[in-house]
Design a protein around this motif. Sequence first.
Motif, PDB file in Angstrom:
ATOM      1  N   LEU A   1      44.160  11.714  60.924  1.00  0.00           N
ATOM      2  CA  LEU A   1      43.949  12.444  62.177  1.00  0.00           C
ATOM      3  C   LEU A   1      44.305  11.595  63.390  1.00  0.00           C
ATOM      4  CD1 LEU A   1      40.500  14.153  61.453  1.00  0.00           C
ATOM      5  CD2 LEU A   1      42.790  15.106  61.142  1.00  0.00           C
ATOM      6  N   SER A   2      44.862  12.238  64.403  1.00  0.00           N
ATOM      7  CA  SER A   2      45.124  11.563  65.668  1.00  0.00           C
ATOM      8  C   SER A   2      44.201  12.085  66.757  1.00  0.00           C
ATOM      9  CB  SER A   2      46.584  11.776  66.096  1.00  0.00           C
ATOM     10  OG  SER A   2      46.864  13.156  66.257  1.00  0.00           O
ATOM     11  N   GLY A   3      43.278  12.967  66.391  1.00  0.00           N
ATOM     12  CA  GLY A   3      42.315  13.521  67.328  1.00  0.00           C
ATOM     13  C   GLY A   3      40.986  13.741  66.644  1.00  0.00           C
ATOM     14  N   LEU A   4      40.143  14.596  67.223  1.00  0.00           N
ATOM     15  CA  LEU A   4      38.828  14.876  66.662  1.00  0.00           C
ATOM     16  C   LEU A   4      38.931  15.810  65.454  1.00  0.00           C
ATOM     17  CD1 LEU A   4      36.779  15.469  69.945  1.00  0.00           C
ATOM     18  CD2 LEU A   4      36.856  13.403  68.540  1.00  0.00           C
ATOM     19  N   ASP A   5      38.148  15.521  64.438  1.00  0.00           N
ATOM     20  CA  ASP A   5      38.122  16.329  63.225  1.00  0.00           C
ATOM     21  C   ASP A   5      37.665  17.746  63.557  1.00  0.00           C
ATOM     22  OD1 ASP A   5      37.766  17.438  60.712  1.00  0.00           O
ATOM     23  OD2 ASP A   5      36.946  15.590  59.852  1.00  0.00           O
ATOM     24  N   THR A   6      38.443  18.764  63.149  1.00  0.00           N
ATOM     25  CA  THR A   6      38.087  20.151  63.437  1.00  0.00           C
ATOM     26  C   THR A   6      37.028  20.682  62.480  1.00  0.00           C
ATOM     27  OG1 THR A   6      39.749  21.127  61.960  1.00  0.00           O
ATOM     28  CG2 THR A   6      40.441  20.558  64.220  1.00  0.00           C
ATOM     29  N   GLY A   7      36.866  20.025  61.343  1.00  0.00           N
ATOM     30  CA  GLY A   7      35.942  20.511  60.331  1.00  0.00           C
ATOM     31  C   GLY A   7      36.606  21.413  59.316  1.00  0.00           C
ATOM     32  N   PHE A   8      37.868  21.751  59.543  1.00  0.00           N
ATOM     33  CA  PHE A   8      38.630  22.597  58.633  1.00  0.00           C
ATOM     34  C   PHE A   8      39.835  21.809  58.122  1.00  0.00           C
ATOM     35  CE2 PHE A   8      36.325  25.585  61.262  1.00  0.00           C
ATOM     36  CZ  PHE A   8      35.894  26.554  60.358  1.00  0.00           C
ATOM     37  N   ALA A   9      39.904  21.598  56.822  1.00  0.00           N
ATOM     38  CA  ALA A   9      40.950  20.762  56.239  1.00  0.00           C
ATOM     39  C   ALA A   9      42.348  21.292  56.549  1.00  0.00           C
ATOM     40  CB  ALA A   9      40.747  20.641  54.724  1.00  0.00           C
ATOM     41  N   GLU A  10      42.560  22.604  56.387  1.00  0.00           N
ATOM     42  CA  GLU A  10      43.888  23.166  56.609  1.00  0.00           C
ATOM     43  C   GLU A  10      44.292  23.065  58.077  1.00  0.00           C
ATOM     44  OE1 GLU A  10      47.539  24.539  55.838  1.00  0.00           O
ATOM     45  OE2 GLU A  10      46.004  23.960  54.372  1.00  0.00           O
ATOM     46  N   LEU A  11      43.335  23.267  58.970  1.00  0.00           N
ATOM     47  CA  LEU A  11      43.635  23.153  60.400  1.00  0.00           C
ATOM     48  C   LEU A  11      43.955  21.705  60.758  1.00  0.00           C
ATOM     49  CD1 LEU A  11      43.838  24.656  63.066  1.00  0.00           C
ATOM     50  CD2 LEU A  11      41.386  24.270  63.422  1.00  0.00           C
ATOM     51  N   ASN A  12      43.229  20.772  60.150  1.00  0.00           N
ATOM     52  CA  ASN A  12      43.535  19.353  60.353  1.00  0.00           C
ATOM     53  C   ASN A  12      44.953  19.023  59.894  1.00  0.00           C
ATOM     54  OD1 ASN A  12      41.108  18.595  61.504  1.00  0.00           O
ATOM     55  ND2 ASN A  12      40.161  18.059  59.554  1.00  0.00           N
ATOM     56  N   ASN A  13      45.362  19.610  58.770  1.00  0.00           N
ATOM     57  CA  ASN A  13      46.708  19.356  58.243  1.00  0.00           C
ATOM     58  C   ASN A  13      47.789  19.847  59.199  1.00  0.00           C
ATOM     59  OD1 ASN A  13      45.748  18.188  55.888  1.00  0.00           O
ATOM     60  ND2 ASN A  13      45.741  20.132  54.746  1.00  0.00           N
ATOM     61  N   ARG A  14      47.491  20.907  59.929  1.00  0.00           N
ATOM     62  CA  ARG A  14      48.493  21.502  60.809  1.00  0.00           C
ATOM     63  C   ARG A  14      48.561  20.838  62.185  1.00  0.00           C
ATOM     64  NH1 ARG A  14      50.704  26.328  59.225  1.00  0.00           N
ATOM     65  NH2 ARG A  14      49.871  27.225  57.315  1.00  0.00           N
TER      66      ARG A  14
END
Length: 254
Positions: free
Chosen positions: A187-200
């Motif tokens: 991650l280059s930012g704050l974790d969204t809590g959703f793996a797929e959203l983090n991947n995007r």
Amino acid sequence: MAEVLHFEPKVQEVPANAMAEACVIGSILLNNATYDSVADVVRPEHFYHTDMTEMFRLVQGEIMAGRQVSPVTIAPQIRSSEYLGAEWLAKHLPGIISAADVRMAREAARSVAACWVKRSIQTYADEMRARAANSEATADDILAEALEHLEALAKGTDASRPTVTAFAAGQALMEETNSHWQAGQFLSGLDTGFAELNNRIRGFRPGAMYVVAARPGIGKSGLALSLAVRMAQLNGRGLFWSGEMSAEELMGRC
């Protein structure tokens, strides 16, 4: 014979507020949530003293990475910093902590930024004076440039920073991505809590705006609340504002 009097020119003081700089950094170290109240006011380059600039960069880096930062956790980075070091840590960090005042942190941040604007004006005034004396540019050109620069300062930007090309921006992105991978951080930012959203999107980046769009009744508010709750759980802070639903209605969507 008349005595000739000689007057020494008054030394011009550089606008700076060391106490305000220490207050901002110390307050963040004692209460990380303070960063959110000053992040839109100050940047590292606003600090006058080089060591305080470095300290703010270190603290900001930890916050941006979603990690908790304190006088204890930041100590190893201070020791290894080429601008600070172990001696600086022992001599100056206690003073920074003692200057902390969470309630006044935003006001202190404004003072730091205001001093930076004054220093920028002084520097640019000297440049304009030299250009007016030596340049072949017309008075209208110099005046237009000065007005543009001062307007940029009034908006809180630095007009002296060069324009960045797409190639340079791409290189900077690759270097940032590479450094995160080497550090074992995707991650280059704050974790969204959703793996797929983090991947995007690789996490929510500070200063960016994200829009959740869909037709009515599809679950936008529910998703946004889930993001806020999960980020608060993972990162220790979160704020949700709604202009159409009450707090009770929002809690019913969680």
